[in-house]
Design a protein around this motif. Structure first.
Motif, PDB file in Angstrom:
ATOM      1  N   ILE A 106      16.869   7.906  15.956  1.00 53.38           N
ATOM      2  CA  ILE A 106      15.509   7.420  15.691  1.00 53.38           C
ATOM      3  C   ILE A 106      15.573   6.067  14.974  1.00 53.38           C
ATOM      4  CG2 ILE A 106      13.381   7.893  14.416  1.00 53.38           C
ATOM      5  CD1 ILE A 106      13.819  10.869  15.080  1.00 53.38           C
ATOM      6  N   ALA A 107      16.564   5.915  14.093  1.00 52.65           N
ATOM      7  CA  ALA A 107      16.709   4.637  13.384  1.00 52.65           C
ATOM      8  C   ALA A 107      17.225   3.546  14.325  1.00 52.65           C
ATOM      9  CB  ALA A 107      17.654   4.794  12.196  1.00 52.65           C
ATOM     10  N   ARG A 108      18.058   3.934  15.275  1.00 53.27           N
ATOM     11  CA  ARG A 108      18.686   2.956  16.180  1.00 53.27           C
ATOM     12  C   ARG A 108      18.512   3.395  17.630  1.00 53.27           C
ATOM     13  NH1 ARG A 108      20.492  -1.950  14.121  1.00 53.27           N
ATOM     14  NH2 ARG A 108      20.506  -1.620  11.897  1.00 53.27           N
ATOM     15  N   THR A 144      20.022  12.959  15.173  1.00 51.21           N
ATOM     16  CA  THR A 144      18.578  12.780  15.352  1.00 51.21           C
ATOM     17  C   THR A 144      18.080  11.623  14.484  1.00 51.21           C
ATOM     18  OG1 THR A 144      18.260  15.109  15.894  1.00 51.21           O
ATOM     19  CG2 THR A 144      16.326  13.909  15.078  1.00 51.21           C
ATOM     20  N   GLY A 145      18.463  11.629  13.214  1.00 48.60           N
ATOM     21  CA  GLY A 145      18.051  10.548  12.319  1.00 48.60           C
ATOM     22  C   GLY A 145      18.614   9.208  12.770  1.00 48.60           C
ATOM     23  N   LEU A 146      19.870   9.221  13.152  1.00 43.43           N
ATOM     24  CA  LEU A 146      20.525   7.974  13.561  1.00 43.43           C
ATOM     25  C   LEU A 146      19.883   7.410  14.832  1.00 43.43           C
ATOM     26  CD1 LEU A 146      22.730   5.853  13.250  1.00 43.43           C
ATOM     27  CD2 LEU A 146      24.327   7.417  14.371  1.00 43.43           C
ATOM     28  N   ALA A 170      21.592  17.155  14.050  1.00 35.75           N
ATOM     29  CA  ALA A 170      20.541  16.818  13.085  1.00 35.75           C
ATOM     30  C   ALA A 170      20.790  15.423  12.497  1.00 35.75           C
ATOM     31  CB  ALA A 170      20.464  17.875  11.988  1.00 35.75           C
ATOM     32  N   PHE A 171      22.041  15.115  12.179  1.00 36.23           N
ATOM     33  CA  PHE A 171      22.384  13.760  11.720  1.00 36.23           C
ATOM     34  C   PHE A 171      22.116  12.762  12.859  1.00 36.23           C
ATOM     35  CE2 PHE A 171      24.716  16.052   8.470  1.00 36.23           C
ATOM     36  CZ  PHE A 171      24.790  15.198   7.382  1.00 36.23           C
TER      37      PHE A 171
END
Lengths: 300, 371, 218
Positions: free
Chosen positions: A107-109, A103-105, A100-101
């Motif tokens: 999408i950001a990079r 996923t955010g990372l 889940a972490f």
């Protein structure tokens, strides 16, 4: 070095020798380790996780990736301590939530190689929901699951991959729950690359990890390992070397498995090593980048 | 921009875009869902990214991950989802990753009444995650205020490297009021700037100043982030000489800056001996009651708190010194009133609490003000 | 047990404050009608706050929109004691058209439903009901009760029952003048889906006409 260990590693005495000085500096791959972090690792002597770490470093090295372009995201557990020892962008998160972490990372990079490193309990019990959804979305993340069939860090409780009947500190009369087949789960959820090997077959792990990291899609590598400290002791499976040898003896290649008759396949209890899926499907961050282009182009 | 009838939740979404939020992860839950719906439409327009996660635990994790990757990020939820987010809110506090969590409070506990309003999460917003930790909680009183405080939430979260909770409620979140939003280009956005070379960078250095700048992953500043107690470069540690300075810095980095962080509005009269103190939707009821009381010739003070955590002790203490009685209307059984009592003493405080989904009425406040 | 409400709302109303409640079942568009009314108030250069309450159902159940209109600041955002209530369903009528008893307790328009009541109307206020949908025999006695076949009028005017909320706005504004007719027409057409502006204008006019007929009779 005792013959016992050399046999397990299929090495002769000469190959097992470690150079006395300068060996660390001479190894290019070992430069991926963090120099400012005091070793030794927290892992028990003889643990298989170190082999996986070696394979991961060699795979990244093989792909020629820059350290700055790689992020390792881990949850909680013995395996999840792996990133701290390596010189990449490393994120040690909460139990079960590495994907889940990640996923955010990711999408950001989107240009970074994001690798989520998990144990079996981390990935499939507390993190099971994130596991299937990350695969479904086909996010360009590599999930590396080190499967030792037990919760090692908390002292040997049964996990979602503990085989039926095996003992754990919370299964003193034998485990009554059937295990998850990790690779099958990933395949069903939509992973675009799925492979399994063991810590005995380190070079095979190198190859699978390199292919998985290169994949533009959700990839899974299951590294079958062992925990001699808890699982091995509770189930009377001997030393680390004994358990390492067992991985050699009790696993077969996918080629050998495919050659079996249907009856033999049904009766097979050995670990099947190999690549099971390698397909292409549109990757999430690419689809979303396209969405942004469409919306910014005026699409309503 | 022209005057437009806008919903509180929509104003939060617009405030996020204005504040530079470029990543949202969330899970649908009444009465917060409009925030997600608006951002799913608005974020791609500015190159931002929206994702609907599999649950609120994952949503909270994803916004932290995205901020580590350099995108300002936010999630929105309500009671049950807020409960699920708590562990990772603690992770954000521990790792000092800025992020904004919107909680549109609904009636609880448990499923409660999804469409009914409440202010029952005041204490959870402060102490919901385990361990001593810093947190900022802001509570808006109108639609325009929802926009403004969302921007503040991002500003504070970045400046102080802390999770900030925008604690709104079903009334303010679903209410529509005429608003005129400013040009987003005029909104000042705090950006971290790291001046050290990568080799010298310490993500958790203790001084100078109490908030070290944060570098994003993928920018050449590779380092370790962990929810374990860590040293100045982020590696796990059990050494007290490394833990203690960190603990001290992190737990005082907000209280040292209360002059900036404490947001409130005072409407005081000379000689008033009774005061109303409230926040969120109940602050509107308090103001209504204040106007009625003044129209009847009664002197009354009103303190509306927009920052509720860290609790603005200085302002409340001063009010306690000024008046004999403080009436605290809120939509719970006295959660913020507890803090007021801690500062000014129990005898001065009159609670007006409803925890059944109905707003406190001005009449109920007026009755507590007298005798 | 619901918490008793202290006192009646009348003593706590501000001078320049008009309170309107629009109620119906989910799907009848009464929350949208509330939004449109609030937008009309803005067109008139006044302030408005719109709030709503609804059950878990997307369709059915009893839902309400509340609009408070003032030329000044609006603090307490919800209706305290409505000047105008318009309701298109029996459930909404029973729940939102009550009155305050002498002890300060809210009494629903249907005595059996008093425990569920959560909205009152002030003495002398307007209570407008769809006479074909609502049995209003239990309405409070001290209000101006207006019974009109609002949904039927919608069907007869536009052929579509879903325009009942627009007819309702026409009746409400025609009778009470809480906003100007120009403002409500502007607000209705601005919110109407493309191509339905004329249909909604007709529905609104049907409401205005019905209001005129009621006034002529009195």
């Amino acid at each position: 070095m005792s013959q016992h260990i050399l046999d397990a590693a299929a090495l002769n005495q000469d190959e097992a020798l470690i150079p006395k000085s300068g060996w660390f500096e001479q190894s290019e791959t070992l430069q991926k380790l963090r120099k400012n972090k005091k070793f030794p690792t927290i892992w028990c002597p003889g643990c298989g996780i170190g082999v996986v770490m070696g394979a991961l470093i060699r795979a990244i090295d093989h792909l020629g990736l820059k350290n700055d372009d790689v992020a390792l995201v881990a949850g909680i557990g013995c395996t999840a301590r792996m990133p701290v020892y390596m010189d990449f962008n490393t994120l040690h998160t909460t139990h079960g939530r590495a994907l889940a972490f990640a996923t955010g990372l990711k999408i950001a990079r989107p240009d970074m190689k994001v690798i989520a490193i998990m144990g079996d309990g981390d990935a499939l019990a507390i993190g099971g929901n994130h596991f299937i959804h990350a695969a479904r979305r086909n996010l360009g993340i590599t999930a590396l699951v080190v499967n030792n069939s037990i919760y090692g860090m908390t002292g040997g409780q049964y996990s979602p991959t503990t085989p039926l009947g095996k003992r754990a500190t919370t299964a003193p009369y034998g485990n009554v729950e059937p295990p998850f087949p990790v690779c099958d789960l990933a395949i069903a959820a939509g992973a675009t690359y799925v492979a399994r090997s063991t810590v005995y077959h380190a070079l095979e792990l190198d190859k699978f990890l390199a292919e998985a990291i290169a994949k533009d899609g959700f990839s899974l590598v299951e590294a079958v390992s062992y925990c001699h400290t808890t699982y091995g002791r509770l189930n009377k499976l001997g030393t680390a070397a004994d358990m390492m040898r067992a991985l050699k003896d009790n696993s077969i290649s996918r080629t050998a498995f495919d050659a079996m008759s249907p009856e033999q396949k049904a009766d097979n209890t050995k670990i099947v090593r190999g690549k099971f899926v390698d397909i292409d499907r549109p990757q999430y961050t690419a689809i979303y980048a396209n969405l942004i282009t469409r919306v910014q182009g005026g699409e309503k | 921009m022209a005057v437009k009838l806008m919903q509180g939740n929509e104003a939060i979404a617009k405030g996020a875009v204005a504040a530079g939020c470029r990543f949202y992860a969330g899970y649908p839950i009444t009465p917060s869902t409009e925030v997600a719906e608006v951002l799913s439409r608005e974020l791609p327009k500015v190159g931002g990214k929206f994702i609907q996660m599999e649950d609120e635990i994952a949503s909270m994790a994803a916004i932290i991950g995205a901020r580590v990757g350099g995108l300002k990020s936010m999630t929105a939820t309500s009671g049950p989802g807020f409960s699920l987010m708590q562990e990772n809110i603690g992770y954000a506090a521990m790792t000092e990753v800025p992020c904004v969590i919107v909680n549109v409070q609904r009636l609880g506990p448990s499923t409660g009444q999804p469409t009914a309003a409440s202010q029952g999460d005041v204490m959870q917003a402060r102490w919901g995650t385990h361990g001593d930790h810093p947190i900022i909680v802001l509570s808006p009183i109108s639609v325009r205020h929802s926009f403004d405080l969302t921007i503040k939430a991002f500003d504070f979260s970045e400046k102080y490297r802390t999770p900030v909770i925008l604690l709104t409620d079903e009334i303010i979140g679903h209410m529509r009021e005429p608003v005129e939003l400013p040009d987003f280009k005029t909104v000042k956005i705090f950006e971290h700037s790291v001046t050290e070379k990568p080799a010298d960078y310490k993500a958790y250095r203790n001084g100078p100043g109490d908030v070290p700048p944060m570098a994003a992953f993928g920018t050449g500043y590779r380092y370790h982030i962990t929810g374990l107690f860590h040293d100045e470069v982020g590696f796990p540690t059990q050494r007290l000489d490394e833990i203690d300075p960190w603990l001290e810095r992190v737990n005082t980095k907000l209280t040292n800056h209360m002059d900036e962080i404490a947001l409130y509005e005072e409407d005081y009269e000379d000689g008033a001996k009774v005061a109303l103190l409230s926040y969120g939707c109940s602050a509107r009821t308090a103001r209504h009651a204040m106007k009625l009381a003044r129209a009847q010739g009664q002197k009354v003070d009103l303190l509306s708190l927009f920052t509720i955590w860290p609790f603005p002790e200085k302002q409340v203490e001063a009010l306690g010194d000024k008046v004999d009685r403080i009436v605290v209307p809120e939509m719970n059984r006295g959660q913020l009133a507890l803090e007021v009592e801690r500062i000014v003493g129990r005898k001065k405080v009159r609670r007006v609490g409803l925890a059944n989904g109905e707003m406190v009425t001005p009449q109920m406040v007026l009755e507590k003000m007298g005798g | 047990m619901t918490t008793p409400r202290a006192g009646t709302g009348t003593t706590t109303k501000m001078a320049d404050r008009t309170e309107v409640r629009l109620a119906g079942e989910g799907g009848q568009g009464m929350i949208l009608a509330g939004i449109i009314l609030a937008e009309a108030a803005i067109h008139d250069g006044r302030n408005a706050v719109q709030t709503q309450s609804y059950g878990p159902e997307a369709r059915g159940g009893a839902s309400k929109a509340e609009v408070v209109i003032s030329s000044g600041e609006i603090d307490h955002p919800e209706v305290l004691e409505a000047d105008v209530v318009i309701t298109l369903s029996q459930a909404a009528f029973q729940k939102f058209s009550g009155s305050f008893g002498p002890d300060g307790r809210l009494i629903a328009a249907d005595k059996e439903e008093s425990e569920k009541a959560s909205g009152s109307i002030k003495p002398g206020g307007w209570l407008i009901v769809d006479e074909e949908k609502v049995d209003s025999s239990a309405a409070p006695k001290n209000v101006r009760l207006i019974r009109l076949p609002i949904t039927k009028m919608a069907v007869e005017t536009t052929g579509k029952g879903i325009t009942a909320n627009t007819v309702a706005l026409g009746v409400l504004v025609g009778l009470t003048d809480v906003v100007s007719r120009e403002a409500i027409e502007k607000a209705v057409t601005a919110r109407a889906p493309k191509g339905t502006e004329d249909m909604n204008r007709k529905a609104l006019q049907a409401g205005f006409d019905a209001a005129e007929r009621v006034k002529a009779k009195k």
